[in-house]
Design an enzyme around this catalytic site. Structure first.
Site, PDB file in Angstrom:
ATOM      1  N   CYS A   1      24.968 -30.502  44.693  1.00  0.00           N
ATOM      2  CA  CYS A   1      25.708 -29.831  43.626  1.00  0.00           C
ATOM      3  C   CYS A   1      24.699 -29.614  42.513  1.00  0.00           C
ATOM      4  O   CYS A   1      24.386 -30.543  41.775  1.00  0.00           O
ATOM      5  CB  CYS A   1      26.876 -30.692  43.143  1.00  0.00           C
ATOM      6  SG  CYS A   1      27.696 -29.986  41.686  1.00  0.00           S
TER       7      CYS A   1
ATOM      8  N   CYS B   1      26.193 -30.053  38.811  1.00  0.00           N
ATOM      9  CA  CYS B   1      26.783 -31.296  38.304  1.00  0.00           C
ATOM     10  C   CYS B   1      26.687 -32.389  39.361  1.00  0.00           C
ATOM     11  O   CYS B   1      25.602 -32.888  39.641  1.00  0.00           O
ATOM     12  CB  CYS B   1      28.220 -31.045  37.867  1.00  0.00           C
ATOM     13  SG  CYS B   1      28.970 -32.419  37.014  1.00  0.00           S
ATOM     14  N   SER B   2      27.807 -32.750  39.964  1.00  0.00           N
ATOM     15  CA  SER B   2      27.813 -33.909  40.865  1.00  0.00           C
ATOM     16  C   SER B   2      28.915 -33.834  41.918  1.00  0.00           C
ATOM     17  O   SER B   2      29.359 -34.864  42.412  1.00  0.00           O
ATOM     18  CB  SER B   2      28.011 -35.176  40.037  1.00  0.00           C
ATOM     19  OG  SER B   2      29.165 -35.043  39.231  1.00  0.00           O
ATOM     20  N   CYS B   3      29.383 -32.637  42.257  1.00  0.00           N
ATOM     21  CA  CYS B   3      30.505 -32.494  43.188  1.00  0.00           C
ATOM     22  C   CYS B   3      30.166 -33.134  44.534  1.00  0.00           C
ATOM     23  O   CYS B   3      29.066 -32.947  45.068  1.00  0.00           O
ATOM     24  CB  CYS B   3      30.854 -31.025  43.373  1.00  0.00           C
ATOM     25  SG  CYS B   3      31.400 -30.279  41.829  1.00  0.00           S
TER      26      CYS B   3
END
Lengths: 206, 217
Positions: free
Chosen positions: A105, A108-110
């Site tokens: 991702c 971000c951090s998906c």
């Protein structure tokens, strides 16, 4: 953080500030300590990569399940009891002798929480997010993987609401293993795509 | 916004640095921040139209890169609770609620609330179909967007449709402008298209994009 060296034995500033916030919110009855404990416990102890490993092992042993998993991952994963936040729209991508998948991702951090738990620090790191798309082979090398030039690398950037799980290749010499034993072999990193699953006999990756 | 969070393709941001046997939370406070964010979401409903994601992106670039992941979350959570008047700076400093302050009440949801990314059940004809060539728009909105910079202006191919989702984009102040339901597609970009001749001619990057980010090619 600049004074860390002088005060190593006292809690970090942020730990104190988080505690203060929690106290205020508890006092205002906006949150309940037991509920906070339950959230932490859920992600520390209940939801993690063992879930994803069970999905992979089922797919390795049941071709009909695997077909369902690749066609509609969200429903097939729900059959094993996994779903919810950050797993509402799942896609499973399958590794093959000439195809290697890698999930990132960049923004971000998906990450697919119900099957893998919360992402490790490296998955959220600037180094991984910046390089996975432009230099996936360099990133894989850092994890000890060197797919040959004739293997196609597919990088999946989770920019929307879809969350990805890699279905790694089943290693050699595992014909005799049960589904539960197979699940034990499957690592978190292999389901992100930065590792393959090692054969139990040789320790060599598939 | 063209922030440092949109880091796909950047150089010089360090090694990946995997950690063997990594714990879920490295310090107890990280778990508390994660849980506090989960359990306060309902209090922000109807009060804060901002998006958690955009607030993270608006952290000053140098701070963003220096801060740990949950430190960013904590900063954003505190800012939002303060902005909504759900807590006061003084309370935070003392670690105790002010006796005189009225207890907050839960509000009903409002249209501008951050929607979780559920698939929407609305009738909308998709503009693109699998195997169709598309070009990602060259756009540079100042608010939150899910079209990463490295894909903008690039030619790709639709490989899959995922149904209809609410657009998560915001304006530059962080306000969602509405749901703008759109089809979301997985678009395949070859590594060569994105990164030039230095890239492998076999590899590719798949990006999930809302329809409005795309134009026919």
């Amino acid at each position: 953080m600049a004074d860390d060296h002088e005060h190593q034995t006292v809690p970090s500033d942020i730990a104190l500030r988080v505690k203060a916030l929690e106290s205020v919110l508890v006092e205002k009855e906006m949150v309940d300590r037991a509920e906070l404990d339950a959230v932490v416990d859920t992600y520390e102890n209940r939801i993690g990569p063992r879930n994803g490993a069970r999905v992979v092992a089922r797919a390795w042993t049941d071709p009909v399940y695997k077909a369902r998993l690749l066609a509609n991952a969200t429903e097939a994963i729900a059959e094993l009891g996994y779903g919810g936040a950050q797993g509402e729209h799942m896609v499973v991508v399958e590794n093959a002798p000439k195809v290697h998948n890698l999930v990132v991702c960049t923004l971000c951090s998906c990450y697919p929480w119900p099957t893998l738990g919360l992402p490790p620090v490296w998955y959220k790191s600037a180094g991984y997010r910046s390089r996975a798309v432009i230099d996936p082979r360099g990133v894989l090398r850092e994890f000890g993987l060197e797919p040959p030039d004739d293997v196609e690398i597919r990088v999946w950037d989770s920019t929307a609401e879809i969350r990805y799980l890699v279905l790694p290749e089943r290693p050699a010499d595992t014909e005799h293993l049960t589904e539960a034993e197979l699940a034990e072999l499957v690592t978190r990193d292999s389901m992100i795509g930065v590792a393959t699953v090692a054969s139990p006999r040789t320790g060599d990756a598939a | 916004m063209n922030g440092v969070h949109d880091m796909g393709g950047m150089h010089g941001l360090g090694p990946v640095g995997p950690e063997p046997c990594e714990p879920v939370f490295h310090e107890p406070w990280e778990g508390r921040v994660f849980a506090l964010r989960a359990r306060t979401a309902r209090w922000l409903r109807g009060r804060d139209m901002g998006s958690h994601r955009f607030e993270l992106e608006r952290i000053a670039a140098a701070d963003y890169l220096r801060m740990s992941y949950y430190a960013r979350w904590f900063t954003v959570l505190v800012d939002r609770l303060l902005r909504c008047g759900l807590i006061a700076t003084r309370e935070l400093e003392r670690g105790a609620a002010d006796a005189g302050r009225p207890q907050p009440t839960l509000l009903p949801p409002s249209a501008g609330d951050q929607v979780s990314g559920g698939r929407l059940d609305v009738a909308l004809t998709p503009r693109f179909r699998p195997a169709q060539p598309v070009r990602a728009r060259n756009m540079h909105p100042r608010g939150h967007t899910r079209l990463p910079r490295y894909a903008r202006g690039k030619l790709g191919t639709v490989v899959r449709t995922h149904g209809i989702f609410a657009l998560q984009d915001t304006d530059e102040t962080g306000q969602r402008l509405g749901d703008y339901p759109q089809h979301v597609y997985t678009v395949r970009f070859t590594a060569r298209e994105l990164w030039g001749d230095q890239a492998s001619d076999r590899d590719s990057v798949y990006v999930d994009l809302w329809e409005g980010y795309l134009e026919p090619a």
